[in-house]
Structures are given as structure tokens and as C-alpha cells.
Design a protein around this motif. Structure first.
Motif, mmCIF file in Angstrom:
data_model
loop_
_atom_site.group_PDB
_atom_site.id
_atom_site.type_symbol
_atom_site.label_atom_id
_atom_site.label_comp_id
_atom_site.label_asym_id
_atom_site.label_seq_id
_atom_site.Cartn_x
_atom_site.Cartn_y
_atom_site.Cartn_z
ATOM 1 N N ALA A 110 -5.971 5.372 5.944
ATOM 2 C CA ALA A 110 -5.620 4.429 6.997
ATOM 3 C C ALA A 110 -4.917 3.205 6.443
ATOM 4 N N ILE A 111 -5.358 2.712 5.284
ATOM 5 C CA ILE A 111 -4.801 1.503 4.698
ATOM 6 C C ILE A 111 -4.702 1.660 3.191
ATOM 7 N N LEU A 112 -3.570 1.277 2.640
ATOM 8 C CA LEU A 112 -3.359 1.228 1.199
ATOM 9 C C LEU A 112 -2.965 -0.202 0.858
ATOM 10 N N GLU A 113 -3.698 -0.822 -0.056
ATOM 11 C CA GLU A 113 -3.392 -2.180 -0.487
ATOM 12 C C GLU A 113 -2.985 -2.146 -1.953
ATOM 13 N N GLN A 114 -1.803 -2.692 -2.229
ATOM 14 C CA GLN A 114 -1.296 -2.698 -3.603
ATOM 15 C C GLN A 114 -0.204 -3.754 -3.724
ATOM 16 N N ASP A 115 -0.207 -4.476 -4.836
ATOM 17 C CA ASP A 115 0.841 -5.465 -5.137
ATOM 18 C C ASP A 115 1.032 -6.487 -4.027
#
Length: 209
Positions: free
Chosen positions: A161-166
Motif C-alpha cells: 500500500a505504501i513505500l517510503e524511501q528517500d
């Protein structure tokens, strides 16, 4: 114009075992950071899916500009790509973008060509944004980039559902089966960072042999 063009590239362009997760607490309601049982196999299959062609459209919302653009064709060959974009709001007609790790070439509709050995630097100079260009091809497939801290959140249907990166939050709003022998791929993606919002809707996605 180059600032707008670099923005368009961001829109068109977006778990590897052992990557470090970003620890945030509490989790959003209804989400889990525990991957489903088939996540490792899905990661393997989609990672191997690195030669493809897609088309679609995009929408941009930021303080200085808002509008839409068409992804006429995005062709990916491993780490190399060719992208054709068109948009009246961007004022660029049809523009071609070609690149590989450490290199990018922008060809405008009037024939002007811009090249850089540092894609991140070119986008930074054109837009003022610090963007991990090489991560986008991973995010588009619903995978974190191999390098860099990340966090994955899954919904109640065991979908990413959600990808958090950089510093970016990539929301996977819709999934669809595009290629018969592959898991579902993202069909609508919303990328958010500070007051910038980019939405990509993928109309077609096929394997390129």
C-alpha cells in the motif's frame, strides 16, 4: 522549459532482502509492516521483469504548476530506458528522454538536446529538487530501490500500500494483472514529498523481449 521537462520525467519514471527499514510508530490503521508469505517470490519475479513497455498518463500538483501529461511510450531495457512524453501544459510538445545509470539525454520537440553525466544533478539544477532518479524504475514496479533505507506497509489484502524511501511516500492506489505470467503490477501510483504530488495512471504494460 527544462525545469518543466525534468518534472515530467519524474512523473513518468516510479523488497530486496537485507535492506534496512525505516522504523516509524505507530503504523497507519489497517496496515502492517509484515510482508505476506509470497512477498519474496513476488520480489524475485518482478525484479526479473526488467524489459518492458508501458503507456499511460500523469497529473502534477505543486505550488508553481499543475496539469497533465501523456506517457506515449516508456521502454525499459534493464538499466537503459527510452521515454516519449507529450503535454500542452508543459509547453514541450513531444519530447524524448533516453538514459542509463549515470547518463541522461533530453531531446525537445524543437530539436534542442541536453545531456548530463549526472541525472540527479540535471534534475536538481532544472527543478531545485534532490531526486533519486535511479530509484524510480523500481518504485514503478512496486519495489524499493536496492540501495537506501525504506519502509513497506501492506494492506488487509496483503498488497503493498505504501513505500517510503528517500523522503518520498509512494502510495499504490490500484493494482492490475497486465502480464499473464506475472503478479499484479501497479496501475495507479501517487508519489508525495512535502507539497509536491504526482499521480501516474498506467493504461498498458507488456513484456519486451
Amino acid at each position: 522549459m527544462i525545469r518543466h521537462l525534468a518534472l515530467a520525467m519524474l512523473l513518468a519514471f516510479t523488497a530486496v532482502a537485507g535492506c534496512t527499514r525505516i522504523q516509524l510508530d505507530p503504523l497507519p490503521e489497517g496496515m502492517t509492516d509484515q510482508p505476506p508469505e509470497n512477498w519474496a517470490e513476488r520480489t524475485r519475479q518482478v525484479t526479473d521483469f526488467d524489459r518492458w513497455v508501458l503507456s499511460g498518463k500523469m497529473a502534477v500538483r505543486q505550488p508553481s504548476d499543475s496539469g497533465t501529461a501523456v506517457i506515449n511510450r516508456w521502454q525499459q531495457y534493464g538499466n537503459e530506458y527510452e521515454l516519449s512524453l507529450s503535454s500542452s501544459f508543459l509547453g514541450m510538445g513531444t519530447t524524448r528522454i533516453e538514459g542509463s545509470p549515470g547518463f541522461i539525454e533530453l531531446t525537445l520537440s524543437n530539436g534542442d538536446v541536453y545531456q548530463s553525466g549526472n541525472p540527479e544533478q540535471l534534475i536538481s539544477q532544472a527543478t531545485g529538487w534532490q531526486l533519486p532518479v535511479q530509484s524510480l524504475v523500481w518504485w514503478m514496479r512496486g519495489l524499493p530501490a536496492p540501495e537506501g533505507r525504506h519502509r513497506l506497509l501492506f494492506d488487509q489484502k496483503n498488497r503493498l500500500a505504501i513505500l517510503e524511501q528517500d523522503g518520498w511516500e509512494i502510495r499504490y492506489d490500484r493494482w492490475r494483472t497486465f502480464v499473464d505470467d506475472l503478479p499484479e503490477l501497479p496501475a495507479r501510483i501517487t508519489a508525495i514529498k512535502d507539497d509536491k504530488r504526482v499521480r501516474v495512471v498506467i493504461a498498458s504494460w507488456r513484456r519486451e523481449d
